[in-house]
Design a protein around this motif. Structure first.
Motif, mmCIF file in Angstrom:
data_model
loop_
_atom_site.group_PDB
_atom_site.id
_atom_site.type_symbol
_atom_site.label_atom_id
_atom_site.label_comp_id
_atom_site.label_asym_id
_atom_site.label_seq_id
_atom_site.Cartn_x
_atom_site.Cartn_y
_atom_site.Cartn_z
ATOM 1 N N VAL A 139 0.798 -0.881 -0.121
ATOM 2 C CA VAL A 139 0.295 0.074 0.051
ATOM 3 C C VAL A 139 0.913 1.228 0.270
ATOM 4 C CG1 VAL A 139 -0.229 0.255 2.676
ATOM 5 C CG2 VAL A 139 -2.064 1.195 0.670
ATOM 6 N N LYS A 140 0.316 2.357 -0.732
ATOM 7 C CA LYS A 140 0.884 3.739 -1.130
ATOM 8 C C LYS A 140 0.495 4.577 0.427
ATOM 9 C CE LYS A 140 2.567 7.280 -3.663
ATOM 10 N NZ LYS A 140 2.932 7.398 -5.146
ATOM 11 N N ILE A 141 0.514 5.544 0.973
ATOM 12 C CA ILE A 141 -0.024 5.990 1.852
ATOM 13 C C ILE A 141 0.497 7.145 1.711
ATOM 14 C CG2 ILE A 141 -0.767 6.132 4.028
ATOM 15 C CD1 ILE A 141 -0.022 3.673 4.957
ATOM 16 N N ASN A 142 -0.633 8.105 0.749
ATOM 17 C CA ASN A 142 -0.160 9.483 0.819
ATOM 18 C C ASN A 142 -0.366 9.834 1.825
ATOM 19 O OD1 ASN A 142 0.326 9.859 -2.030
ATOM 20 N ND2 ASN A 142 -1.330 8.906 -2.763
ATOM 21 N N SER A 143 0.219 12.267 2.197
ATOM 22 C CA SER A 143 0.332 12.268 3.213
ATOM 23 C C SER A 143 0.581 11.539 3.971
ATOM 24 C CB SER A 143 -1.140 13.047 3.641
ATOM 25 O OG SER A 143 -1.368 13.301 4.334
ATOM 26 N N VAL A 144 1.954 11.231 4.692
ATOM 27 C CA VAL A 144 2.025 10.919 6.575
ATOM 28 C C VAL A 144 2.239 11.396 7.487
ATOM 29 C CG1 VAL A 144 4.310 10.490 7.831
ATOM 30 C CG2 VAL A 144 4.241 9.571 4.991
ATOM 31 N N THR A 145 1.775 12.929 7.073
ATOM 32 C CA THR A 145 1.444 14.062 8.143
ATOM 33 C C THR A 145 -0.070 13.285 8.792
ATOM 34 O OG1 THR A 145 2.326 15.211 6.917
ATOM 35 C CG2 THR A 145 0.553 16.215 8.850
ATOM 36 N N GLU A 146 -1.057 13.257 7.837
ATOM 37 C CA GLU A 146 -2.576 12.546 8.209
ATOM 38 C C GLU A 146 -2.495 11.580 9.184
ATOM 39 O OE1 GLU A 146 -4.662 14.899 7.769
ATOM 40 O OE2 GLU A 146 -3.493 16.760 7.652
ATOM 41 N N LEU A 147 -1.689 10.555 8.221
ATOM 42 C CA LEU A 147 -1.551 9.503 9.187
ATOM 43 C C LEU A 147 -1.018 9.121 9.895
ATOM 44 C CD1 LEU A 147 -1.355 6.031 8.660
ATOM 45 C CD2 LEU A 147 1.444 6.206 8.191
ATOM 46 N N LEU A 148 -0.171 10.040 10.584
ATOM 47 C CA LEU A 148 0.355 9.947 11.724
ATOM 48 C C LEU A 148 -0.818 10.656 13.233
ATOM 49 C CD1 LEU A 148 4.201 10.894 11.251
ATOM 50 C CD2 LEU A 148 2.752 8.874 12.066
ATOM 51 N N LYS A 149 -1.593 11.441 12.598
ATOM 52 C CA LYS A 149 -2.693 12.466 13.437
ATOM 53 C C LYS A 149 -3.560 10.819 13.685
ATOM 54 C CE LYS A 149 -2.407 16.836 10.792
ATOM 55 N NZ LYS A 149 -3.247 17.716 10.242
ATOM 56 N N LEU A 150 -4.121 9.426 13.163
ATOM 57 C CA LEU A 150 -4.682 8.697 12.951
ATOM 58 C C LEU A 150 -4.315 8.084 14.357
ATOM 59 C CD1 LEU A 150 -5.785 7.247 8.949
ATOM 60 C CD2 LEU A 150 -6.387 9.148 10.463
ATOM 61 N N ASP A 151 -5.624 7.262 15.229
ATOM 62 C CA ASP A 151 -4.766 6.082 16.169
ATOM 63 C C ASP A 151 -4.576 4.930 15.653
ATOM 64 O OD1 ASP A 151 -5.379 8.073 18.127
ATOM 65 O OD2 ASP A 151 -8.376 7.690 18.225
ATOM 66 N N THR A 152 -5.241 4.872 14.247
ATOM 67 C CA THR A 152 -5.227 3.579 13.711
ATOM 68 C C THR A 152 -5.591 3.291 11.701
ATOM 69 O OG1 THR A 152 -6.191 2.184 15.594
ATOM 70 C CG2 THR A 152 -5.833 0.785 13.712
ATOM 71 N N TYR A 153 -4.693 3.271 11.690
ATOM 72 C CA TYR A 153 -4.378 2.368 9.741
ATOM 73 C C TYR A 153 -5.105 1.139 9.312
ATOM 74 C CZ TYR A 153 -4.096 1.540 4.956
ATOM 75 O OH TYR A 153 -3.920 0.978 3.241
ATOM 76 N N GLU A 154 -6.437 1.077 8.633
ATOM 77 C CA GLU A 154 -6.220 -0.292 8.433
ATOM 78 C C GLU A 154 -6.543 -0.961 7.030
ATOM 79 O OE1 GLU A 154 -9.707 -2.081 10.361
ATOM 80 O OE2 GLU A 154 -9.335 -1.446 12.433
ATOM 81 N N SER A 155 -5.728 -1.903 6.684
ATOM 82 C CA SER A 155 -5.644 -1.662 5.554
ATOM 83 C C SER A 155 -7.083 -2.253 4.936
ATOM 84 C CB SER A 155 -4.711 -2.655 4.779
ATOM 85 O OG SER A 155 -4.951 -3.779 5.101
#
Length: 321
Positions: free
Chosen positions: A36-52
């Motif tokens: 998976v390519k995740i765009n916006s690492v900045t926004e990713l780091l604001k999440l509690d959890t990312y589910e693929s």
């Protein structure tokens, strides 16, 4: 606030979770099961959890769960946590265990390679109805992940993935015993009503050596530039079980009235239910059979001595793992 001794106990328990192996090699090819390519690492780091999204491997469905701030060690260092989750675990039987060798990957934009992450000292993990995820609580420190010098983030995106190798609950166990000179290993057999004008395969009667039935198969050579110029002779196993391979080595000797003129060849091969012949396409010149008084065909019979020199006996069973 709980007593300090209880705090230490909780931290110790967390630190006992699977550790990452730091000595795995990098590679240029991407993970085969999921990326998976995740765009916006900045926004990713604001999440509690990312589910693929869901992906399939080994007949089961899986997903990844990334916790950007999943673990903090006793020094205050923050780590990303990454887990492999089984989808629809309720489809498993109550006692069913799916054993998995899993790896995680992160793309390094500097070296243009994938960095591999795996549990230290552990090859297989069992997924069950009750245990539906495994992974690394200290997958990658936030400091390491965010630093531009480490190459994990570029232009505010990152790429990660997984490979999931499912080990079946049962494996085939095979015991091979290689037997030299099995009992009663020398047999004389005739090709009855043998005719040099017959261009089709002709067979001997079956005989038993080493617990297996065999036949001899003879015919004029029909492949290549020497087509029809040689007698082809093959030893043919009968009734081999599917998926079993058996080794055989044998001497085949065509008998002549004048025993000093016998023709002998040694043949060998690995036989199976789909490839059950071993022999020689150029066993002897076809013309020798047609010579007047050649001595090989007597009363319409072509006789052979078969000596089984080596045979492998195979026993198979299913074993739970």
């Amino acid at each position: 606030m709980p007593p300090k001794v209880e705090q230490a106990s909780v931290v110790a328990l967390a630190d006992d979770k699977p550790e990452r192996d730091d000595e795995l090699p990098r590679r240029s090819c991407p993970p085969v099961h999921y990326e998976v390519k995740i765009n916006s690492v900045t926004e990713l780091l604001k999440l509690d959890t990312y589910e693929s999204g869901v992906f399939e491997a080994g007949g089961y469905e899986w997903s990844l769960r990334l916790l950007p701030k999943g673990h903090t060690d006793r020094t205050g260092k923050e780590y990303m946590s990454l887990y492999l989750s089984m989808e629809k675990p309720n489809k498993l039987g109550d006692r069913e265990r799916v054993k998995v060798d899993y790896k995680f990957f992160v793309f390094n934009n500097i070296s243009r390679t994938y960095v591999t992450f795996k549990e230290k000292g552990k090859e297989l993990r069992a997924f069950t109805k009750a245990t539906t995820k495994w992974g690394l609580s200290k997958f990658l420190s936030l400091e390491t992940f965010k630093s531009p010098d480490n190459g994990y983030c570029k232009d505010n995106y990152c790429k990660l993935g997984a490979e999931v190798m499912v080990s079946k609950s049962k494996r085939k166990m095979e015991t091979v015993t290689i037997v030299k000179d099995p009992p009663q290993n020398t047999i004389t057999r005739e090709i009855r009503q043998f005719s040099t004008s017959n261009k089709h395969p002709q067979y001997s009667k079956a005989f038993n050596v080493g617990g297996w039935d065999w036949k001899l198969k003879v015919f004029p050579q029909h492949i290549g530039a020497q087509q029809g110029k040689f007698l082809s002779v093959y030893l043919q196993a009968q009734g081999l079980r599917p998926r079993i391979k058996m080794y055989v080595k044998a001497k085949l000797r065509a008998l002549n009235k004048n025993r000093t003129n016998d023709k002998e060849k040694t043949v060998s091969g690995w036989l199976s239910d789909e490839n059950y012949n071993c022999g020689r396409s150029d066993f002897m010149p076809w013309g020798d059979l047609e010579k007047p008084n050649g001595g090989f065909v007597n009363n319409k019979e072509l006789a052979f001595v078969v000596e089984i020199l080596v045979i492998s006996n195979v026993q198979r069973r299913d074993e739970s793992i």
